[in-house]
Design a protein around this motif. Structure first.
Motif, short mmCIF file in Angstrom:
data_model
loop_
_atom_site.label_atom_id
_atom_site.label_comp_id
_atom_site.label_asym_id
_atom_site.label_seq_id
_atom_site.Cartn_x
_atom_site.Cartn_y
_atom_site.Cartn_z
N ARG A 138 9.68 -0.39 7.85
CA ARG A 138 8.75 -1.37 8.43
C ARG A 138 9.13 -1.74 9.86
O ARG A 138 8.30 -2.28 10.60
CB ARG A 138 8.73 -2.63 7.55
N ALA A 185 4.63 8.48 9.10
CA ALA A 185 3.29 8.11 9.56
C ALA A 185 2.44 7.61 8.40
O ALA A 185 1.62 6.70 8.56
CB ALA A 185 2.62 9.29 10.24
N GLU A 186 2.62 8.21 7.22
CA GLU A 186 1.87 7.77 6.05
C GLU A 186 2.42 6.46 5.50
O GLU A 186 1.67 5.60 5.02
CB GLU A 186 1.93 8.85 4.96
N ASN A 198 3.97 4.05 7.16
CA ASN A 198 3.72 2.92 8.06
C ASN A 198 2.74 3.40 9.13
O ASN A 198 3.11 4.11 10.07
CB ASN A 198 5.04 2.45 8.70
N HIS A 199 1.49 2.99 8.99
CA HIS A 199 0.44 3.46 9.90
C HIS A 199 0.58 2.91 11.31
O HIS A 199 -0.10 3.38 12.23
CB HIS A 199 -0.95 3.08 9.34
N ASP A 200 1.44 1.92 11.50
CA ASP A 200 1.63 1.35 12.83
C ASP A 200 2.63 2.15 13.67
O ASP A 200 2.84 1.86 14.84
CB ASP A 200 2.13 -0.09 12.72
N ASP A 209 5.71 13.16 9.38
CA ASP A 209 4.45 13.01 8.64
C ASP A 209 4.57 11.93 7.56
O ASP A 209 3.64 11.12 7.38
CB ASP A 209 4.05 14.35 8.00
#
Length: 347
Positions: free
Chosen positions: A255, A308-309, A311-313, A305
């Motif tokens: 996070r 990125a999945e 934590n989209h931020d 990859d």
């Protein structure tokens, strides 16, 4: 799987510390050998020599530096110069049954006193060099002696005080003891980290995000249960990115990650390209920067990859180094500026 990863992070912290201990231990052993086999120890603690000790005998016993008392030193009238500055004054005196030359520093001789009644000095025991021979040659002319005649009356060895108190000696001692202190402190810290992994840098840096002990325990538990993605030395659990390589240990809450990208390095010998290595770079909140060197491209791509999945931020795939390339080939100036502005705000 559960058994293999039980306390896996702590074990790897200890393994890294144990491996890193080898270098300071070897270096300290080399310094000890250097202390025993070289004249460094004698610079610090010169050999005590009384007035009856022959310089020839001391030199043949491999004595390099002496601490001695001299009496009735007479100035020869000749000096030693370097770069236009006077660095020493030649004196002669009787020591037991032999006449010896003594090169004194300007401060000791008060820049050439005609006579020094008594002196306690430290100096390097040296064989008569070209400069000392020139002094004897000039003295023989002054006294109307032959060169062989005066040489037979003067010891072939002399005391060189400036060589014991010059910049090179002080620099050598400084480098020796400074490097020894650095190696010793490094070894002590590694022993502490090995004995108490909670005090090691990878765990202490977790204090930016909470209580290190609690975060480490949570990461250990998630890794022991089942990592959601695993490579040779990188793992992703439900809440953490973990690296356990020989280059170091890293524990980062997912996070808190704000930017990840990979950097490739082409290794070549002259014109021959023999390999490409990839490094994963991670930037997190509170100015935390992690890099995971020498990994396989497919492993890094999989980690990026998955992050990125998870934590989209997270900003993925951009680096400051390829900003111009992105602008020229696949990004508009507006997109690039937007990206950099977003990055500045989040860091």
């Amino acid at each position: 799987m559960m058994e293999n990863y039980e306390h896996y992070i702590t074990k790897n912290i200890k393994d890294v510390c144990r491996t890193k201990m080898i270098s300071p231990i070897i270096y300290l052993i080399l310094l000890l050998a250097l202390w025993i086999l070289s004249p460094i120890s004698e610079i610090v603690v010169p050999e005590k020599a009384d007035s009856n000790d022959s310089l020839t005998k001391l030199y043949k016993q491999d004595v390099s530096y002496i601490d001695t008392k001299l009496t009735d030193l007479y100035f020869t009238g000749y000096t030693q110069t370097s770069l236009g500055f006077t660095t020493g004054y030649y004196y002669y005196t009787m020591r037991g049954n032999e006449c010896i030359l003594v090169l004194l520093s300007p401060s000791t001789s008060e820049e050439g006193l005609p006579k020094i009644t008594a002196l306690h000095t430290k100096g390097r025991l040296a064989k008569r060099d070209r400069a000392a021979k020139d002094v004897l040659d000039n003295l023989s002319k002054d006294l109307n002696w032959t060169e062989t005649g005066i040489a037979s009356k003067v010891s072939p060895y002399y005391i060189n005080e400036p060589d014991c108190r010059n910049f090179r000696s002080y620099l050598l001692l400084f480098l020796y003891f400074a490097s020894m202190l650095y190696a010793f402190i490094s070894l002590i810290l590694l022993v502490i980290y090995y004995r108490f992994p909670l005090l090691s840098p990878p765990v202490r840096q977790l204090s930016r995000f909470g209580k290190p002990a609690e975060l480490l325990a949570e990461a250990e538990e998630e890794l022991a249960t089942l990592p959601q993605l695993a490579t040779d030395d990188m793992f992703i659990t439900e809440h953490y990115f973990i690296e356990t390589s020989k280059y170091g240990i890293a524990i980062v809450p997912i996070r808190e990650i704000i930017w990840v990208y990979k950097h490739s390095t082409l290794h070549k010998f002259f014109w021959y390209h023999f390999s490409i290595s990839y490094t994963l770079h991670i930037t997190a909140n509170k100015h935390l920067y992690i890099h995971c060197p020498k990994n396989i491209k497919s492993d890094i791509d999989g980690i990026m990859d998955y992050l990125a999945e998870a934590n989209h931020d997270i900003l993925v795939g951009f680096s400051e180094e390829n900003r111009l390339a992105v602008q020229e080939k696949q990004g508009t100036p507006l997109q690039i500026e937007k990206f950099l502005e977003m990055l500045k705000k989040r860091i």
